[in-house]
Motif scaffolding. Structure first.
Motif, PDB file in Angstrom:
ATOM      1  N   SER A   1       0.820  -1.201   0.000  1.00  0.00           N
ATOM      2  CA  SER A   1       0.000   0.000   0.000  1.00  0.00           C
ATOM      3  C   SER A   1       0.857   1.256   0.000  1.00  0.00           C
ATOM      4  N   ARG A   2       0.326   2.321  -0.569  1.00  0.00           N
ATOM      5  CA  ARG A   2       1.002   3.618  -0.497  1.00  0.00           C
ATOM      6  C   ARG A   2       1.127   4.094   0.942  1.00  0.00           C
ATOM      7  N   LEU A   3       0.258   3.608   1.824  1.00  0.00           N
ATOM      8  CA  LEU A   3       0.329   4.001   3.233  1.00  0.00           C
ATOM      9  C   LEU A   3       1.663   3.629   3.869  1.00  0.00           C
ATOM     10  N   MET A   4       2.299   2.593   3.361  1.00  0.00           N
ATOM     11  CA  MET A   4       3.578   2.156   3.924  1.00  0.00           C
ATOM     12  C   MET A   4       4.646   3.241   3.781  1.00  0.00           C
ATOM     13  N   ARG A   5       4.500   4.094   2.782  1.00  0.00           N
ATOM     14  CA  ARG A   5       5.514   5.116   2.513  1.00  0.00           C
ATOM     15  C   ARG A   5       5.104   6.493   3.047  1.00  0.00           C
ATOM     16  N   MET A   6       3.944   6.571   3.675  1.00  0.00           N
ATOM     17  CA  MET A   6       3.465   7.859   4.184  1.00  0.00           C
ATOM     18  C   MET A   6       3.787   8.009   5.668  1.00  0.00           C
ATOM     19  N   SER A   7       4.149   9.215   6.038  1.00  0.00           N
ATOM     20  CA  SER A   7       4.337   9.520   7.456  1.00  0.00           C
ATOM     21  C   SER A   7       3.046  10.116   8.012  1.00  0.00           C
ATOM     22  N   VAL A   8       2.945  10.153   9.325  1.00  0.00           N
ATOM     23  CA  VAL A   8       1.789  10.786   9.952  1.00  0.00           C
ATOM     24  C   VAL A   8       1.742  12.263   9.588  1.00  0.00           C
ATOM     25  N   GLU A   9       2.912  12.886   9.449  1.00  0.00           N
ATOM     26  CA  GLU A   9       2.947  14.296   9.065  1.00  0.00           C
ATOM     27  C   GLU A   9       2.341  14.494   7.676  1.00  0.00           C
ATOM     28  N   ASP A  10       2.607  13.574   6.737  1.00  0.00           N
ATOM     29  CA  ASP A  10       2.004  13.666   5.405  1.00  0.00           C
ATOM     30  C   ASP A  10       0.479  13.629   5.504  1.00  0.00           C
ATOM     31  N   MET A  11      -0.022  12.743   6.353  1.00  0.00           N
ATOM     32  CA  MET A  11      -1.467  12.591   6.500  1.00  0.00           C
ATOM     33  C   MET A  11      -2.082  13.827   7.142  1.00  0.00           C
ATOM     34  N   GLN A  12      -1.406  14.370   8.135  1.00  0.00           N
ATOM     35  CA  GLN A  12      -1.923  15.563   8.802  1.00  0.00           C
ATOM     36  C   GLN A  12      -1.981  16.744   7.846  1.00  0.00           C
ATOM     37  N   ALA A  13      -1.005  16.843   6.944  1.00  0.00           N
ATOM     38  CA  ALA A  13      -1.019  17.928   5.964  1.00  0.00           C
ATOM     39  C   ALA A  13      -2.208  17.794   5.020  1.00  0.00           C
ATOM     40  N   ALA A  14      -2.525  16.556   4.607  1.00  0.00           N
ATOM     41  CA  ALA A  14      -3.679  16.345   3.733  1.00  0.00           C
ATOM     42  C   ALA A  14      -4.982  16.621   4.461  1.00  0.00           C
ATOM     43  N   LEU A  15      -5.047  16.253   5.730  1.00  0.00           N
ATOM     44  CA  LEU A  15      -6.270  16.475   6.505  1.00  0.00           C
ATOM     45  C   LEU A  15      -6.553  17.950   6.724  1.00  0.00           C
TER      46      LEU A  15
END
Length: 430
Positions: free
Chosen positions: A129-143
């Motif tokens: 999954s692409r999630l394996m390469r994402m950091s929590v910071e990446d997710m917070q920026a998208a949110l």
């Protein structure tokens, strides 16, 4: 922004979850103007695809599959392939060829937030999954680009009995009516006849298993002792086989029991929670008994067969797993978690890096705020409300997934770019 249509899109379905979900999905895609085909590898695949004109039986050998698949892509001018799980051999080879041609790969899996959601991603799932390469910071920026609240799960939504029923029906068809597919070899090592007997046996024993589980769960909940929970998986599951350091379940059991015996305080107990679909093909209970006796801790170790996880989790001191998706329920409660395999949730903010004896002695807690951001990110992207097996779950899923499959952006890019389709906000049922 208008919805995309299926015009000039050609979808090729490979193997899907047991039951009619892929047929229903193909029917709806056809209504959007798309052309839809299905490759079937056995009589079970054929039984659940009710549109005969679009069914392509594959009766060749595993060695000939890549060449045949490439020919189908060219002949049908396929633009998209659709599959359930991406690690079985026929799917892994298909994904590699599709990527080489620049086709869109739609991957379905059991929900990372199961049981109330299923997973829809593009390109790969679980360890791919692409999630394996994402950091929590990446997710917070998208949110930060979204003002939606995370949807609540319904209070009642289970389709385990449907899952077992369709699994038994599928394997029964393969066992009894597979004459036209003599070259078919299942992606699991167990013969189809034994798979069928195990499904049938589990269906027949469900009332007795439920009674045993009730007594054992009560013994743990009212025992008054601190306990650590081990979330077991199926040894033949793709996540265990392809995305973990263990070749067999006994290897994992040995490591956990040795770590508990070495590090846990003497008044603590250890609870092994079996997967709901555990069928006895691996002697899990017998192995646990032998190992605990060898370490002198048999009176502090328990085994619970299937059932709902919440009752045991609510009072657990910590949890250990290879890479079970059930660990999401652990993190949601803020319970310390130790993971050994690759998992989309195995972020340093949530998962302990302590050696196992030290973890059992005094586990570190997860960053609950970071996990809530991670959970919200998944629920706004790849986690869709519904299920594959019950009619109610399929209806819920189909209301949303077709628009996402037709969209130009995958779920993760759609959130970052502001192109995500409206998400359905579930309300808790009381």
């Amino acid at each position: 922004m208008g919805y995309a249509t299926g015009d000039r899109r050609v979808f090729l379905f490979l193997q899907g979850p047991h039951g009619p979900f892929f047929h229903r999905l193909g029917t709806m895609l056809r209504k959007t103007g798309a052309e839809v085909w299905r490759v079937g590898f056995n009589a079970g695949d054929r039984a659940f695809w009710v549109h005969p004109g679009s069914y392509l039986p594959y009766q060749g050998s595993a060695e000939d599959w890549p060449e045949t698949f490439a020919a189908i892509l060219s002949e049908k001018r396929v633009t998209d392939i659709v599959l359930y799980g991406d690690v079985r051999r026929i799917h892994a080879e298909a994904v590699a060829e599709a990527r080489a041609r620049g086709l869109t790969v739609h991957v379905f899996e059991e929900g990372y937030m199961r049981p109330y959601w299923v997973t829809y991603e593009r390109g790969g799932s679980n360890g791919h999954s692409r999630l394996m390469r994402m950091s929590v910071e990446d997710m917070q920026a998208a949110l930060a680009l979204s003002d939606m609240e995370a949807p609540l799960p319904p209070a009642h939504w289970g389709d385990m009995r449907h899952h077992i029923f369709y699994g038994a029906l599928y394997h029964g068809m393969v066992m009894l009516r597979n004459g036209a597919y003599r070259n078919f070899r299942p992606h699991r090592a167990l013969p189809v006849t034994k798979e069928f007997r195990l499904y049938l046996r589990r269906l027949m024993l469900m009332p007795f298993t439920a009674l045993e589980r009730l007594f054992e769960t009560a013994r743990i909940r009212y025992g008054g002792f601190p306990y650590h929970l081990v979330l077991l998986q199926l040894e033949h599951d793709s996540s265990f086989q392809q995305h973990s350091p263990f070749a067999t379940m006994p290897e994992f059991l040995k490591l956990v029991i040795e770590g508990f015996a070495e590090g846990a305080p003497g008044h603590h107990h250890l609870v092994f929670k079996a997967h709901p679909l555990e069928d006895g093909r691996v002697p899990v209970r017998r192995t646990i008994r032998a190992l605990t006796r060898a370490h002198g801790i048999a009176d502090r170790v328990h085994y619970v067969r299937g059932g709902k996880l919440a009752q045991l989790l609510n009072d657990a001191r910590s949890a250990v797993t290879v890479n079970s998706t059930a660990a999401q329920q652990v993190l949601w409660r803020g319970i310390p978690l130790k993971v050994f395999g690759d998992a989309v949730y195995a972020k340093p903010e949530f998962v302990s890096t302590q050696p196992l004896p030290e973890f059992f002695q005094q586990p570190t807690r997860p960053d609950n705020r970071a996990y809530k951001d991670y959970r919200r990110y998944l629920l706004e992207t790849s986690q869709l409300p519904g299920g594959f097996y019950s009619a109610r779950g399929r209806r819920q899923l189909l209301r949303q997934v077709v628009d996402m499959m037709l969209a130009p952006d995958d779920p993760y890019d759609a959130l970052s770019r502001g192109t995500a389709a409206p998400r359905q906000q579930l309300r808790a049922v009381t």
